[in-house]
Scaffold this active site. Sequence first.
Site, PDB file in Angstrom:
ATOM      1  N   GLY A  13      49.788  54.812  29.019  1.00 25.76           N
ATOM      2  CA  GLY A  13      51.110  54.274  29.322  1.00 25.76           C
ATOM      3  C   GLY A  13      51.739  53.469  28.203  1.00 25.76           C
ATOM      4  CB  SER A  14      51.298  53.177  24.533  1.00 24.73           C
ATOM      5  OG  SER A  14      51.486  54.471  24.020  1.00 24.73           O
ATOM      6  NE  ARG A  93      50.513  67.122  39.740  1.00 24.49           N
ATOM      7  CZ  ARG A  93      49.598  67.786  40.439  1.00 24.49           C
ATOM      8  NH1 ARG A  93      48.323  67.593  40.189  1.00 24.49           N
ATOM      9  NH2 ARG A  93      49.933  68.636  41.376  1.00 24.49           N
ATOM     10  CG  LEU A  95      57.411  67.937  36.416  1.00 24.88           C
ATOM     11  CD1 LEU A  95      58.625  67.338  35.707  1.00 24.88           C
ATOM     12  CD2 LEU A  95      57.056  67.144  37.670  1.00 24.88           C
ATOM     13  CG  ASN A 109      57.757  65.512  28.061  1.00 22.73           C
ATOM     14  OD1 ASN A 109      57.007  64.622  28.438  1.00 22.73           O
ATOM     15  ND2 ASN A 109      57.324  66.553  27.349  1.00 22.73           N
ATOM     16  CG  HIS A 111      55.517  67.742  22.793  1.00 25.96           C
ATOM     17  ND1 HIS A 111      54.574  68.159  23.705  1.00 25.96           N
ATOM     18  CD2 HIS A 111      55.213  68.366  21.626  1.00 25.96           C
ATOM     19  CE1 HIS A 111      53.737  68.999  23.122  1.00 25.96           C
ATOM     20  NE2 HIS A 111      54.109  69.140  21.860  1.00 25.96           N
ATOM     21  CD  GLU A 149      63.624  77.173  36.480  1.00 26.38           C
ATOM     22  OE1 GLU A 149      62.984  78.237  36.559  1.00 26.38           O
ATOM     23  OE2 GLU A 149      64.732  76.986  37.025  1.00 26.38           O
ATOM     24  CD  GLU A 181      54.299  59.956  21.130  1.00 20.50           C
ATOM     25  OE1 GLU A 181      54.350  59.747  22.348  1.00 20.50           O
ATOM     26  OE2 GLU A 181      53.329  60.522  20.586  1.00 20.50           O
TER      27      GLU A 181
HETATM   28  C1  GAR Z   1      51.747  60.503  24.043  1.00 19.17           C
HETATM   29  O1  GAR Z   1      51.374  60.758  22.721  1.00 19.17           O
HETATM   30  C2  GAR Z   1      52.669  61.594  24.540  1.00 19.17           C
HETATM   31  O2  GAR Z   1      53.539  62.076  23.557  1.00 19.17           O
HETATM   32  C3  GAR Z   1      51.686  62.640  24.955  1.00 19.17           C
HETATM   33  O3  GAR Z   1      50.654  61.938  25.584  1.00 19.17           O
HETATM   34  C4  GAR Z   1      50.551  60.639  24.989  1.00 19.17           C
HETATM   35  C5  GAR Z   1      50.597  59.615  26.089  1.00 19.17           C
HETATM   36  O4  GAR Z   1      50.358  58.335  25.574  1.00 19.17           O
HETATM   37  N1  GAR Z   1      52.296  63.619  25.800  1.00 19.17           N
HETATM   38  C6  GAR Z   1      51.961  64.906  25.770  1.00 19.17           C
HETATM   39  O5  GAR Z   1      51.096  65.362  25.057  1.00 19.17           O
HETATM   40  C7  GAR Z   1      52.766  65.777  26.729  1.00 19.17           C
HETATM   41  N2  GAR Z   1      52.624  67.171  26.365  1.00 19.17           N
HETATM   42  P1  GAR Z   1      50.737  57.059  26.407  1.00 19.17           P
HETATM   43  O6  GAR Z   1      50.131  57.232  27.790  1.00 19.17           O
HETATM   44  O7  GAR Z   1      50.099  55.928  25.657  1.00 19.17           O
HETATM   45  O8  GAR Z   1      52.239  56.966  26.467  1.00 19.17           O
END
Ligand code: GAR
Length: 210
Positions: A13-14, A93, A95, A109, A111, A149, A181
Amino acid sequence: MGIQIAVLASGGGSNLQALLDAWRSRQFGEAEIVLVVSDKPGARALERGRAAGVTSIYLDPAGFSSREAYDRELAGQLSRRDISLVCLAGYLRILTPEFTRLFALRILNIHPALLPAFGGPGMFGSHVHDAVIVSGAKYSGCTVHFVDEGTDTGPIVLQSMVPVMDHDTPKTLAERVLVEEHRIYPRAVALFCENRLQVQGKRVRILEKA
Ligand code: GAR
């Protein structure tokens, strides 16, 4: 009432934290983060949400007979709270099309790569960084996009680039990408809240501040 935001997160959850911090420092105007949902019971994201005073719920996938049923419950939880923006922050997950249609152009989202490269099913977390390193790419980065989708195929809102170093491991690359991010996700949400994202097909135009 401003825009009501829900954040869906499966892990540390950062990115959720970056959004909570931006909201608390009033970068989202009247918009509010009112709900955190996780599909993992021990997700640190739930603790972060609660620490920020946001209702944070664990929705157990085992309690539902199908992905559709799970997403229907999720949609119900969101509709009940008048959610008009859903932010995926490390939500693992996929969607269902019913859900993405219901919230069309209202799901963002983050990525951890420069889409449309290194996206799609199975491309999450360290798998992405591993694939980037193996490919020999000199740059990676992150992408905030609307969710459609497909998997990682929706209109791109913001991207940021970082170099890939010769000595990088998936972990060191992930750390460099995460910094970006945490910078661009709140920025994208702020632009959404200011109604400055205009989607034309695959292209998202960023409108000048009114
Ligand atoms: C993040 O790097 C995010 O971009 C990635 O998971 C990590 C979650 O980190 N998401 C994906 O790979 C989605 N395809 P966080 O829980 O510390 O935010």
